[in-house]
Scaffold this active site. Structure first.
Site, PDB file in Angstrom:
ATOM      1  N   GLU A   1      -1.930  18.109  62.508  1.00 34.45           N
ATOM      2  CA  GLU A   1      -0.547  18.156  62.257  1.00 34.45           C
ATOM      3  C   GLU A   1      -0.258  19.312  60.937  1.00 34.45           C
ATOM      4  O   GLU A   1      -1.096  19.930  60.335  1.00 34.45           O
ATOM      5  CB  GLU A   1      -0.070  17.037  61.786  1.00 34.45           C
ATOM      6  CG  GLU A   1      -0.514  15.512  62.341  1.00 34.45           C
ATOM      7  CD  GLU A   1      -0.764  14.786  61.259  1.00 34.45           C
ATOM      8  OE1 GLU A   1      -0.006  14.375  59.812  1.00 34.45           O
ATOM      9  OE2 GLU A   1      -0.713  13.469  62.319  1.00 34.45           O
TER      10      GLU A   1
ATOM     11  N   ASP B   1       4.889  20.441  52.109  1.00 34.75           N
ATOM     12  CA  ASP B   1       4.442  20.925  51.138  1.00 34.75           C
ATOM     13  C   ASP B   1       5.744  20.193  50.026  1.00 34.75           C
ATOM     14  O   ASP B   1       6.685  21.067  49.722  1.00 34.75           O
ATOM     15  CB  ASP B   1       4.159  22.351  50.580  1.00 34.75           C
ATOM     16  CG  ASP B   1       3.460  22.870  49.456  1.00 34.75           C
ATOM     17  OD1 ASP B   1       3.380  22.368  48.861  1.00 34.75           O
ATOM     18  OD2 ASP B   1       3.436  24.402  49.020  1.00 34.75           O
TER      19      ASP B   1
HETATM   20  S1  IVH Z   1      -1.754  12.009  55.607  1.00 31.74           S
HETATM   21  C1  IVH Z   1      -5.001   9.249  53.748  1.00 31.74           C
HETATM   22  N1  IVH Z   1      -0.815  14.266  56.440  1.00 31.74           N
HETATM   23  O1  IVH Z   1      -1.394  16.753  51.645  1.00 31.74           O
HETATM   24  C2  IVH Z   1      -4.885  10.337  53.970  1.00 31.74           C
HETATM   25  N2  IVH Z   1      -0.780  13.789  54.459  1.00 31.74           N
HETATM   26  O2  IVH Z   1      -3.543  16.878  50.260  1.00 31.74           O
HETATM   27  C3  IVH Z   1      -2.811  10.678  53.655  1.00 31.74           C
HETATM   28  N3  IVH Z   1       0.461  15.959  53.317  1.00 31.74           N
HETATM   29  O3  IVH Z   1      -1.001  13.781  49.459  1.00 31.74           O
HETATM   30  C4  IVH Z   1      -2.228  11.318  53.897  1.00 31.74           C
HETATM   31  N4  IVH Z   1       1.197  16.598  55.190  1.00 31.74           N
HETATM   32  O4  IVH Z   1       0.936  14.163  50.049  1.00 31.74           O
HETATM   33  C5  IVH Z   1      -1.116  14.065  55.530  1.00 31.74           C
HETATM   34  N5  IVH Z   1       0.102  15.594  57.697  1.00 31.74           N
HETATM   35  C6  IVH Z   1      -0.077  14.992  56.629  1.00 31.74           C
HETATM   36  C7  IVH Z   1       0.261  15.911  55.504  1.00 31.74           C
HETATM   37  C8  IVH Z   1      -0.508  15.196  54.468  1.00 31.74           C
HETATM   38  C9  IVH Z   1       1.754  17.142  53.641  1.00 31.74           C
HETATM   39  C10 IVH Z   1       0.096  15.726  51.346  1.00 31.74           C
HETATM   40  C11 IVH Z   1       0.192  13.956  51.561  1.00 31.74           C
HETATM   41  C12 IVH Z   1      -0.938  14.069  51.387  1.00 31.74           C
HETATM   42  C13 IVH Z   1      -1.539  15.535  50.538  1.00 31.74           C
HETATM   43  C14 IVH Z   1      -3.120  15.945  50.101  1.00 31.74           C
END
Ligand code: IVH
Length: 687
Positions: free
Chosen positions: A103, A107
């Site tokens: 995915e 940001d």
């Molecule tokens: S999954 C346990 N999917 O990136 C996994 N996070 O660096 C939960 N983020 O805190 C997150 N796009 O705010 C996931 N496609 C995506 C995302 C994503 C942006 C952010 C999210 C997370 C941070 C981690």
């Protein structure tokens, strides 16, 4: 009403999620108004998740801290495809043949939405991962967040997580507006999104144009056993789920996805900073488990920020209104992420020394989603043989004063606040700004002109301008002069809290000024408050308190204030209606949500009856009026300090002069509430 809600929900979904306008704005607004009118007429029939709630309100909302049912973990990061390859190998090694879902990494700022029986119950920020801020009222205003779900098969209670983002179009519009108003620009869409989400006015949130994309479900009873299928289900329930994802069954496919989006993302209308790779099957996810911080079944591959190499021609130094010195690099023009870059920020002396940046160096410039590019390194192999380390300035480039450094601050400051031209002009520009005294016609250029003609030396001179001299200035003329004078006259009606903000006391921004004004009620009270007393106002810490004390200790500032006072500016908050004195001398904390009134109404009641609102629970607090879901931390502290807690009804009884409580009936306690003073030792309190 139910019919209108359904229809409006549908149009909203089509517009914000499917990007299809099925009706004109006019038709939509007409339906919305009809519903609003019905809700006003039959308030008990109004739904919390009514589409009318999307417009927001200007009622300020303090955010409650809420515990996440499932911790909001972060992701392990990598910039290297080698490391990513190792992660894939390890994962396959542990669970065998695996499907990955790739995915985009959006940001923005993370959000967790809870739905109960298909209706939005709560929206909570990530916070520290275990507990975050309840920002439901603000999130309701985001068009793409369904307030009620469509379709079927959703669990009775579940959470869905995603990212609140500010699309480039909203971000650019917002910054254009800020620039026109003389406000500081927001650095990037990510900061803009998280800042907007924490605004006090949901009306302003609604106006700013946020969006929300969702990428993760949590809860019992999800319909499927894989991430992909549940995302598809969530899409059918009305959530905005990005189409830009793919199931990959090999390292090569993952790499292909990354390579494609590293370039294609530049065409997206919002910011992304990488790709998230997740193991698809929940069974596999469970096998892989988590470390203390992040799941082992997912990883984020971050894109390299766009970079260019160019020559550093020279370094300029800008002096801000507070005297802060900012070095700015002049570069040989270079193409970077769609624009030509000629200048870049350098932050401070330490950064220049750390990177050993020298004039004539070939430097790396990056634009990591920021509007102002920054220098991130030097190409040492191209350093000219005769280059010398850069010597930071020791004196102000504008007024020649010796620069100083304050403890804990990385920047140098010019201490000559009252004699350094950009500081003087900067303060005056700030004073007349839209959010401060809002004096129309008096922009930066005119102020500079007035200053050059010796007509303006500080903010108080604004109210002593000579109309004839003003009209005879070059480029001004009688009409503009009359305009300016009218703006100045009108500014005398500006509320005290804005006057306070306009003074430009270091660290006293708009919000702090508001809190100070409502806590102290007059400028004189703030000026004579001690450091300790100042910190009793909401959001005022020691740093701000020191800056305020320092400001009023300065003779020159006191003279300016007296001149402003004699000009008729408002130095006192509007008188609140005083209904009774029943709470005189009492310090009260209002916390949680109330049935009959908003929290602000409750606070207003405290003041109307002579009491004082405090934000934090401390030994100074006489009692707390607790509504629903008062933060557990507050509650614990109150219990520890033995502070009495009243519910809404008990508080209302007290105001009615009965000073008795229903289920906590105990005469001694009631008396204590009525007579207790600040000196009472904590142990002396009952409870
Ligand atoms: S999954 C346990 N999917 O990136 C996994 N996070 O660096 C939960 N983020 O805190 C997150 N796009 O705010 C996931 N496609 C995506 C995302 C994503 C942006 C952010 C999210 C997370 C941070 C981690």
């Amino acid at each position: 009403m139910r019919e209108l809600e359904k229809l409006l929900d549908h149009y909203n979904y089509m517009y914000y999620v499917e990007s299809v306008s099925e009706v004109s704005d006019f038709e939509f607004d007409t339906l919305l108004r009809e519903l609003q009118e019905l809700e006003a007429k039959y308030p008990d029939q109004a739904d919390n998740n009514s589409p009318t709630k999307r417009v927001g309100s200007d009622i300020t909302t303090a955010f409650n801290t809420v515990e996440h049912r499932f911790a909001m973990q972060s992701l392990a990061n990598t910039y290297s495809s080698e490391e990513l390859g190792e992660w894939i190998d390890r994962t396959v090694g542990e669970v065998g043949e695996v499907e990955f879902v790739c995915e985009l990494k959006f940001d923005g700022t993370a959000i967790s939405l809870t739905y109960e029986n298909g209706a939005l119950l709560r929206a909570v920020t990530r916070g520290d991962g275990r507990r975050g801020d309840d920002v439901t009222n603000n999130v309701r205003t985001i068009g793409s967040v369904p307030l009620r779900l469509r379709g079927e098969g959703y669990p009775p209670l579940f959470e869905i997580r995603g990212e609140i983002i500010m699309p480039y179009a909203s971000f650019e519009r917002l910054n254009r507006e800020r620039e026109a108003a003389g406000d500081t620009l927001l650095a990037n869409p990510r900061n803009a999104a998280s800042g907007t989400l924490k605004l006090q006015s949901s009306q302003e949130v609604a106006r700013r144009g946020l969006d929300c994309t969702l990428y993760q479900l949590a809860g019992e009873g999800l319909p499927y056993t894989s991430h992909w299928q549940n995302l598809e289900a969530a899409r059918s329930w009305g959530f905005k789920i990005s189409e830009h994802r793919r199931i990959c069954r090999s390292k090569a496919q993952v790499e292909e996805f990354i390579a494609y989006w590293d370039d294609a993302r530049k065409e997206l209308p919002y910011a992304t900073d990488g790709v998230v790779i997740k193991v698809n099957s929940y069974a596999h996810q469970r096998t892989l488990g988590s470390t203390a911080k992040a799941p082992r079944w997912a990883v984020a591959y971050k894109f390299q920020a766009e970079k260019a190499l160019t020559e550093l021609l020279s370094i300029d130094f800008q002096v801000g209104r507070t005297g802060a010195i900012t070095p700015v690099a002049n570069l040989s023009p270079v193409h970077l992420a769609g624009t030509v870059v000629k200048r870049a920020s350098l932050h401070n002396a330490e950064q220049i020394a750390l990177l050993d940046i020298r004039i004539g160096d070939q430097v790396y410039v990056e634009k990591g989603g920021e509007i102002i590019p920054k220098i991130t390194g030097v190409e040492l192999s191209e350093r000219p043989a005769d280059s010398k380390p850069f010597e930071y300035i020791t004196h102000c480039p504008e007024c020649g004063s010796k620069l100083v450094r304050y403890e804990g601050e990385a920047k140098h400051y010019c201490p000559n606040a009252s004699g350094c031209p950009p500081q003087i002009i900067g303060r005056i520009v700030h004073f007349v700004g839209r959010k401060a005294m809002d004096i129309e016609g008096l922009g930066g250029e005119t102020i500079e002109l007035l200053w050059q003609n010796d007509m303006l030396k500080d903010i108080s001179d604004i109210y002593h301008l000579d109309p004839i001299a003003l009209a005879s200035l070059p480029r001004l003329g009688e009409r503009s002069a009359a305009n300016i004078l009218e703006g100045i006259r009108r500014s005398k009606d500006i509320a005290f809290e804005r006057v306070l903000f306009a003074l430009g006391i270091r660290f006293v921004g708009e919000t702090t000024a508001k809190y100070l004004a409502s806590h102290f009620l007059s400028l004189d009270a703030i000026a004579s408050a001690s450091r300790e007393e100042l910190t009793e106002a909401e959001e005022v810490g020691e740093k701000i308190a020191d800056a305020i004390v320092e400001y009023f200790a300065d003779e020159k500032n006191r003279t300016i204030i007296e001149r402003l006072r004699s000009a008729g500016l408002k130095f006192e908050a509007e008188q609140k209606v005083q209904t009774s004195n029943i709470l005189a001398g009492k310090n009260i904390v209002i916390s949680g949500k109330f049935e009959g009134r908003s929290r602000d109404d409750m606070k207003a009641l405290v003041e109307e009856h002579g009491g004082r609102n405090l934000a934090a629970v401390s030994a100074n607090v006489d009692f707390i009026v607790a509504g629903e879901n008062m933060g557990p931390a507050k509650l614990q502290k109150a219990e520890k300090l033995g502070i009495r807690i009243l519910n809404e009804a008990e508080f209302m009884d007290m105001l009615a002069g009965e000073a008795k409580s229903s289920d906590m009936t105990d005469t001694a306690q009631s008396e204590q509430v009525a007579t207790h003073t600040e000196q009472t030792p904590i142990q002396g309190r009952l409870f």
